[in-house]
Design a protein around this motif. Structure first.
Motif, short mmCIF file in Angstrom:
data_model
loop_
_atom_site.label_atom_id
_atom_site.label_comp_id
_atom_site.label_asym_id
_atom_site.label_seq_id
_atom_site.Cartn_x
_atom_site.Cartn_y
_atom_site.Cartn_z
N CYS A 107 0.02 1.68 -63.46
CA CYS A 107 1.11 0.64 -63.80
C CYS A 107 1.16 -0.22 -63.51
CB CYS A 107 2.62 2.03 -64.14
SG CYS A 107 1.72 3.41 -64.40
N ASP A 108 0.35 -1.82 -63.95
CA ASP A 108 0.48 -2.91 -62.86
C ASP A 108 0.35 -3.76 -64.08
OD1 ASP A 108 -2.08 -2.65 -63.81
OD2 ASP A 108 -2.48 -3.59 -61.42
N ALA A 109 0.31 -3.12 -65.70
CA ALA A 109 -0.03 -4.46 -66.77
C ALA A 109 -1.22 -5.08 -66.04
CB ALA A 109 1.37 -5.28 -66.39
N SER A 110 -1.97 -4.90 -65.73
CA SER A 110 -3.50 -4.87 -65.71
C SER A 110 -3.85 -5.54 -67.52
CB SER A 110 -4.17 -4.33 -65.14
OG SER A 110 -4.44 -3.11 -65.11
N VAL A 111 -3.92 -4.82 -68.15
CA VAL A 111 -4.30 -4.82 -69.43
C VAL A 111 -3.73 -5.19 -70.01
CG1 VAL A 111 -2.50 -3.23 -70.28
CG2 VAL A 111 -4.58 -2.74 -71.55
N LEU A 112 -2.76 -6.33 -70.26
CA LEU A 112 -2.60 -7.38 -70.96
C LEU A 112 -2.99 -8.05 -70.38
CD1 LEU A 112 1.71 -7.33 -69.85
CD2 LEU A 112 0.07 -5.87 -72.37
N ILE A 113 -4.15 -8.10 -69.17
CA ILE A 113 -4.25 -10.04 -68.52
C ILE A 113 -5.85 -10.35 -69.54
CG2 ILE A 113 -5.39 -10.89 -66.87
CD1 ILE A 113 -4.00 -9.06 -65.16
N ASP A 114 -5.67 -11.72 -69.95
CA ASP A 114 -6.58 -12.20 -70.83
C ASP A 114 -7.72 -12.51 -69.76
OD1 ASP A 114 -5.08 -12.33 -73.03
OD2 ASP A 114 -4.16 -14.36 -73.42
#
Length: 332
Positions: A82-89
């Motif tokens: 859970c490191d917000a890597s899915v949010l990176i463009d």
């Protein structure tokens, strides 16, 4: 927890005893992944309320944002933790991978981040925003709240190739178990977290193959209730629009309740991977816990517990990772 063996001999010094206590406390911190409830109590006291109000504002305009944010948090945690890597463009990031092309709600996270940066610059991570937003999504649709441990930091790597860790819509129960186990989640967690499909929709393209020529049989998937089949075929005609949306939980897609499990029992699961939770004996036993009068209360309690477990998967804390200024880009 690691066990510290300290002799009771009078020759044991106070220093050694303190060292043992330190080891035990350190082990507890590591096993707890370094997150804690109220992490921002002094550094950004309004952090949780800002996320809550932001999600509520968007929800009032579009109720479909709730299941979207819950799904996004799940997809984030199953890849690199859970490191917000899915949010990176960017090219070849997680966002660009097939399992994530349908993710929605990025604007909600960006909105919350903008407000948090104005209130507490450089303090609240995007990973924590996503975890808190998922909780609010459940609450807004009628589910029970839970305490969310915070203190995650944001990752700096996002690779489309790693999204194979995500369970697929045709996945066998054994394969689903393996993928959940790899994240420290057991069979009950699997059933409970898939129960998040009590809210939201999916597209015809992900299940219409079950309706017409299932596995080359020229017939439908036999696990589909015969009286339910015509309804699904009307919603998703053969060779029809594959992007058309259909509720996961027929008749209750906007309410966080336990009817999803009753639908599985009645052969009314939409995704093949969902319906298998009933047809497989090992997971059926868990599904049965959430049926009947006491089912909803049990599901609400267990969902919060499993979400806390999942949200502590592979988190970055301390000096690991970073606090992104913008959730869609790593800091320069």
């Amino acid at each position: 927890m690691e066990r510290c063996t300290c002799s009771s001999s009078s020759q044991i010094t106070h220093i050694i005893i303190l060292m043992c206590v330190f080891v035990v406390m350190s082990a507890t911190l590591v096993h707890g992944q370094g997150t804690r409830v109220g992490f921002y109590a002094t550094t950004c006291p309004r952090a949780e309320s800002i996320v809550s109000s932001t999600v509520a504002t968007h929800f009032r305009s579009n109720t479909a944002i709730a299941p979207a944010l819950l799904r996004m948090h799940f997809h984030d945690c199953f890849v690199r933790g859970c490191d917000a890597s899915v949010l990176i463009d960017g090219s070849n990031t997680e966002k660009t991978a097939p399992p994530n092309l349908g993710l929605r709600g990025y604007e909600v996270i960006d909105d919350a981040k903008t407000q948090l940066e104005a209130a507490c610059p450089g303090i609240v991570s995007c990973a924590d925003i996503l975890a808190l937003a998922a909780r609010e999504s459940v609450v807004l649709t009628g589910g029970r709240s839970w305490l969310v441990p915070t203190g995650r930091r944001d990752g700096r790597v996002s690779l489309a190739s790693e999204t194979t860790d995500l369970p697929g819509f045709r996945e066998s129960i054994d394969s689903q178990k393996q993928k959940f186990s790899a994240k420290g989640l057991n069979t009950q967690d699997l059933v409970v977290l898939v129960g998040g499909h009590t809210i939201g929709t999916t597209a015809c393209q992900f299940f219409s193959y079950r309706l017409y020529n299932f596995n080359g049989t020229a017939s439908s998937d036999p696990s589909i209730n015969a009286s339910f089949l015509p309804q699904l075929q009307a919603l998703c005609p053969q060779n029809g629009d594959g992007t058309k949306r259909v509720a996961f939980d027929t008749g209750s897609e906007n309410r966080f309740d336990a009817s999803f499990f009753a639908n599985l029992r009645n052969g009314r699961g939409i995704l093949e991977s969902d319906q298998k939770l009933w047809t497989d004996a090992s997971t059926r036993a868990v599904v049965q816990r959430f049926l009947g009068i006491t089912g909803l209360a049990a599901f609400n309690v267990e969902f919060g517990r499993s979400m806390v477990k999942m949200s502590n998967t592979g988190v970055k804390t301390g000096t690991d990772g970073e606090i992104r200024k913008i959730c869609s880009a790593i800091n320069s």
